[in-house]
Design an enzyme around this catalytic site. Structure first.
Site, PDB file in Angstrom:
ATOM      1  NE  ARG A 113      -0.560  -0.613   4.885  1.00 44.03           N
ATOM      2  CZ  ARG A 113      -1.120  -0.798   6.070  1.00 44.03           C
ATOM      3  NH1 ARG A 113      -2.427  -0.752   6.208  1.00 44.03           N
ATOM      4  NH2 ARG A 113      -0.392  -1.038   7.136  1.00 44.03           N
ATOM      5  CD  GLU A 152      -0.748   3.581  10.850  1.00 42.25           C
ATOM      6  OE1 GLU A 152      -0.006   2.817  10.212  1.00 42.25           O
ATOM      7  OE2 GLU A 152      -1.093   3.380  12.020  1.00 42.25           O
ATOM      8  CB  CYS A 160       9.801   9.928  -2.295  1.00 43.64           C
ATOM      9  SG  CYS A 160       9.902   9.556  -4.056  1.00 43.64           S
ATOM     10  CB  CYS A 162      11.401   9.595  -7.444  1.00 44.94           C
ATOM     11  SG  CYS A 162      10.095  10.844  -7.341  1.00 44.94           S
ATOM     12  CD  GLU A 308      -5.425   1.977  12.457  1.00 47.07           C
ATOM     13  OE1 GLU A 308      -4.520   1.139  12.629  1.00 47.07           O
ATOM     14  OE2 GLU A 308      -5.588   2.596  11.399  1.00 47.07           O
ATOM     15  CD1 TRP A 316       1.382  -4.648  12.337  1.00 44.25           C
ATOM     16  CD2 TRP A 316       3.172  -4.057  13.557  1.00 44.25           C
ATOM     17  NE1 TRP A 316       0.939  -3.831  13.361  1.00 44.25           N
ATOM     18  CE2 TRP A 316       2.009  -3.452  14.119  1.00 44.25           C
ATOM     19  CE3 TRP A 316       4.410  -3.819  14.165  1.00 44.25           C
ATOM     20  CZ2 TRP A 316       2.061  -2.624  15.252  1.00 44.25           C
ATOM     21  CZ3 TRP A 316       4.451  -3.003  15.287  1.00 44.25           C
ATOM     22  CH2 TRP A 316       3.291  -2.417  15.812  1.00 44.25           C
ATOM     23  CE  LYS A 357      -2.681 -15.907   5.474  1.00 42.91           C
ATOM     24  NZ  LYS A 357      -1.625 -15.045   4.882  1.00 42.91           N
ATOM     25  CG  PHE A 358      -1.749 -14.965  10.686  1.00 44.94           C
ATOM     26  CD1 PHE A 358      -2.702 -15.978  10.755  1.00 44.94           C
ATOM     27  CD2 PHE A 358      -0.750 -15.070   9.724  1.00 44.94           C
ATOM     28  CE1 PHE A 358      -2.655 -17.066   9.901  1.00 44.94           C
ATOM     29  CE2 PHE A 358      -0.694 -16.158   8.863  1.00 44.94           C
ATOM     30  CZ  PHE A 358      -1.657 -17.164   8.947  1.00 44.94           C
TER      31      PHE A 358
HETATM   32  C1  GLA Z   1      -1.852   0.464  11.170  1.00 38.25           C
HETATM   33  C2  GLA Z   1      -2.666   0.694   9.926  1.00 38.25           C
HETATM   34  C3  GLA Z   1      -3.758  -0.315   9.773  1.00 38.25           C
HETATM   35  C4  GLA Z   1      -3.254  -1.695  10.048  1.00 38.25           C
HETATM   36  C5  GLA Z   1      -2.670  -1.718  11.437  1.00 38.25           C
HETATM   37  C6  GLA Z   1      -2.177  -3.063  11.866  1.00 38.25           C
HETATM   38  O1  GLA Z   1      -2.436   1.031  12.270  1.00 38.25           O
HETATM   39  O2  GLA Z   1      -3.232   1.976   9.911  1.00 38.25           O
HETATM   40  O3  GLA Z   1      -4.250  -0.233   8.450  1.00 38.25           O
HETATM   41  O4  GLA Z   1      -2.277  -2.048   9.113  1.00 38.25           O
HETATM   42  O5  GLA Z   1      -1.581  -0.853  11.483  1.00 38.25           O
HETATM   43  O6  GLA Z   1      -1.655  -3.035  13.157  1.00 38.25           O
END
Ligand code: GLA
Ligand code: GLA
Length: 698
Positions: A113, A152, A160, A162, A308, A316, A357-358
């Site tokens: 992304r 984020e 960057c 470039c 969040e 991650w 997915k995890f």
């Molecule tokens: C960030 C991103 C989310 C997701 C979470 C996972 O907060 O904004 O889209 O990827 O991390 O922890």
């Protein structure tokens, strides 16, 4: 911008929702479970640009219309993303020049992304276009309460290198310096033969043959933060124009090196944060307290929103520990204690495909039987009882300086006395000492304003401007206590060492001069005497020459610096200025900052058990005292108070407060009661309820 506030009944509760990753049959199940869990706010459709505009200029909003209507029918409001964090493949293939480059000149490929160069005019044009279409279509929908721009910024692409960015960097430099001669002087290009005669000859600091000009490097950090800020403002402007009453946010990443959040916060209506304290780190709640202090302070104490957090494990880290039962609740309450008007998560329903997915979700792979859903539901009910805290503010009397220029300067590669003096670690260590002394800590810029504070701590201010030095001196003159950490006052805004050496513009305030830096190598430590007790320094020490009116508070006991001052203080006007020239151990730091806090008239709270945090929000009529047990074992506190626990509805009168592991209470009473101070360790059991020693303490 003051008028654009988030209008929601009660505290915000819900999460990122990706309905387009699920068949529509699941949607009604989602809404049923959301209602059962007390969800009143969801974020969508953050990553759905390719679903909303599957072909250039052809839109498909039907599905989004349907789900927003369904949510609203159930009384669930929407944090509506403009969906610009994931440009579609067709856009990237039509305009490959919008892909970012890394410092080695490698173009980063589509497949994750944030596949965009922040400076790309093509990308900016498309982003503005999508934001306008979204605002026109949904701006009057009653469910929509907040604009969520991008996602984020800088998470994957913060810098960057470039050619498009290079051209933008040159324009940015032209604006800043006006003439090439001024730039040559600012960058000190006479060192190592870098003089420029033409703007077109300047490039971003790509991987070079040796150490890069630090002034060029610093300007590139500033430029890169500004480039993303400009990109953000492209959308903010469109959204404010089309929907002048709706607040706009972009989700921050706590203390994030790459972006100057002071600037970003000024451009948005509501500060929101994504916070992921690591359940494997027993002290992560202390770091969280600093992150939340920053979020609260970015708009002068106004409520912010935790947008969040993970319901349990993330996906991650190298090793992703789930949260123990109760930990997600406690983390949510901690954010609210620190001024968040809600607690949102990533994400609502656990994905079955893709890189996350995890990653845990409110509804796990086991559906409503999953533990995360059970815990999320009971938290949802509790948060409804906490509605009265909404809009109230946190009180703090001490503030810690966070300065992005110094952070960037102190992380310049290859040209510092030591690479081990880490700006963020320094800030966290100082904050942790104040936290352990029982203080709630705000965050400020070095230039102020400092109104309402008694003490300002400056863990490091490598780069110091006249405005900052004057503000700190004025604060001390009028009775405040300033404490400054090592390697401060070193360079000016163009990375030039201040005339006469460090601490430069802070020399008069602190009454010290640094003759030379004495960084400490890897495992070494230097002995110190701090207030009569043994202590030590690692990483950093300095050879100080002190003025006559300076009182040495601690001295070095061995090595070349033996007998020289390590920590100093002096009067400055009505107040005091302290200098700590070394990275002293956490216990010594706590002792020094505790003494400085005493001088400032702050009340240290060493009597609380180590696992317990007490934070007060107040709305002027009532105080809300959050008592949080971050430890996994139960604790008992004396509660010499007359208050009601909002979470349970029970009255507490001059009794005890039993908190289970990861337990919490939210006590409320009229403001004139000294509520927070009534919560203490019962004398007889104080040691029994102290958490075992933690790694950073000796
Ligand atoms: C960030 C991103 C989310 C997701 C979470 C996972 O907060 O904004 O889209 O990827 O991390 O922890
Ligand atoms: C080498 C170089 C000098 C200077 C010194 C620094 O000797 O020739 O230009 O960089 O290193 O130690």
């Amino acid at each position: 911008m003051g008028g654009r506030t988030l209008r929601l009944k009660g505290l915000a509760y819900g999460g990122d929702y990706n309905p387009d990753q699920w068949p529509e049959e699941v949607w009604s199940e989602d809404i049923r479970l959301m209602s059962a869990a007390g969800v009143n706010f969801v974020t969508l459709p953050v990553f759905s640009w390719p679903r909303l505009e599957p072909r250039p200029g052809q839109y498909d909003f039907d599905w989004l219309d349907r789900i927003i209507d369904m949510l609203w029918e159930a009384g669930i409001a929407v944090d509506l993303a403009t969906a610009t964090a994931t440009p579609p493949a067709w856009l990237v293939r039509e305009h490959p020049e919008m892909l970012p480059w890394n410092a080695d000149g490698v173009r980063l490929e589509f497949g994750s992304r944030q596949a965009y160069c922040p400076s790309s005019p093509v990308f900016r044009e498309h982003v503005a276009g999508l934001a306008r279409v979204m605002a026109e279509r949904y701006g009057t929908h009653p469910a929509v309460r907040l604009w969520h721009v991008s996602n984020e910024y800088g998470d994957h692409v913060a810098r960057c290198w470039c050619p498009v960015s290079a051209a933008h960097f040159r324009r940015w430099l032209q604006d800043r310096y006006g003439s090439i001669d001024v730039l040559n002087d600012a960058w000190g290009t006479s060192c190592w033969g870098q003089n420029y005669i033409d703007w077109g000859h300047i490039e971003p600091p790509r991987t070079s043959m040796g150490p890069i000009n630090p002034a060029q490097q610093l300007d590139f950090e500033r430029f890169s933060s500004d480039a993303l800020l400009e990109l953000f403002k492209v959308e903010v402007d469109v959204l404010h124009e089309v929907t002048p009453d709706l607040p706009v946010t972009t989700n921050f990443m706590s203390m994030f090196r790459e972006l100057d959040y002071w600037d970003f916060a000024a451009a948005e209506d509501l500060v929101t944060d994504d916070a992921y304290p690591d359940p494997a780190d027993r002290r992560s709640h202390i770091g969280a307290a600093l992150n939340y202090g920053l979020m609260r302070s970015l708009k002068g104490g106004a409520p912010w929103l935790l947008l969040e957090q993970a319901p349990s494990a993330v996906s991650w880290r190298d090793v992703n520990l789930p949260k123990a039962p109760g930990q997600m609740r406690l983390g949510s309450l901690q954010a609210i204690a620190h001024g968040s008007d809600g607690a949102m998560v990533f994400q609502w329903r656990q994905a079955r495909f893709g890189p996350e997915k995890f990653h845990s979700a409110m509804v796990g792979h086991r559906g409503e039987r999953s533990r995360t859903f059970q815990e999320a539901s009971s938290l949802g009910a509790e948060l409804q009882r906490l509605a009265p805290v909404k809009g109230s503010r946190v009180r703090a009397e001490v503030a810690l300086v966070v300065d992005w220029d110094s952070w960037w300067g102190l992380s310049a590669p290859d040209s510092l006395p030591s690479l081990r003096l880490d700006w963020a670690r320094q800030a966290r260590t100082w904050h942790a000492a104040l936290y352990e002394l029982g203080h709630t800590v705000d965050v400020v810029q070095a230039s102020g304003p400092f109104d309402g504070y008694r003490m300002i701590v400056v863990p490091n201010l490598y780069l110091t401007t006249p405005e900052q030095a004057e503000a700190l001196a004025a604060f001390a003159s009028s009775g405040g206590v300033v404490v400054v950490g090592p390697f401060s006052g070193v360079v000016d805004a163009t990375e030039k060492v201040h005339d006469g050496g460090a601490p430069g513009l802070l020399r008069e305030l602190l009454g010290v001069e640094v003759d030379e830096w004495w960084p400490i190598s890897d495992d070494d430590r230097i002995a110190l005497a701090v207030e009569g007790g043994p202590a030590s320094a690692t990483v950093w020490s300095e050879w100080l020459e002190v003025a006559d009116d300076v009182e040495p508070v601690a001295e070095y006991l061995d090595g070349v610096l033996e007998g020289r001052a390590a920590v100093t203080r002096r009067r400055h006007g009505e107040g005091r200025a302290w200098y700590i020239s070394a990275c002293i151990d956490p216990v010594a730091l706590k002792s020094v900052l505790g003494t400085a806090a005493d001088e400032a008239g702050l009340k240290n709270r060493r009597e609380l058990p180590e696992s317990v945090e007490v934070v007060t929000r107040s709305d002027g009529d009532a105080d809300f005292v959050f008592v949080l047990n971050h430890g996994s074992s139960p604790t008992t506190l004396a509660a010499q108070v007359d208050a009601v626990d909002l979470l349970t509805g029970t009255s507490i009168r001059d009794g005890v407060l039993d908190l289970p592991g990861f337990g919490a209470a939210v006590l409320t009473a009229p403001v004139d009661v000294a509520l927070a101070r009534g919560i203490r360790t019962p004398l007889s059991t104080s040691s029994a309820h102290t958490e075992p020693d933690q790694e950073a303490r000796r």
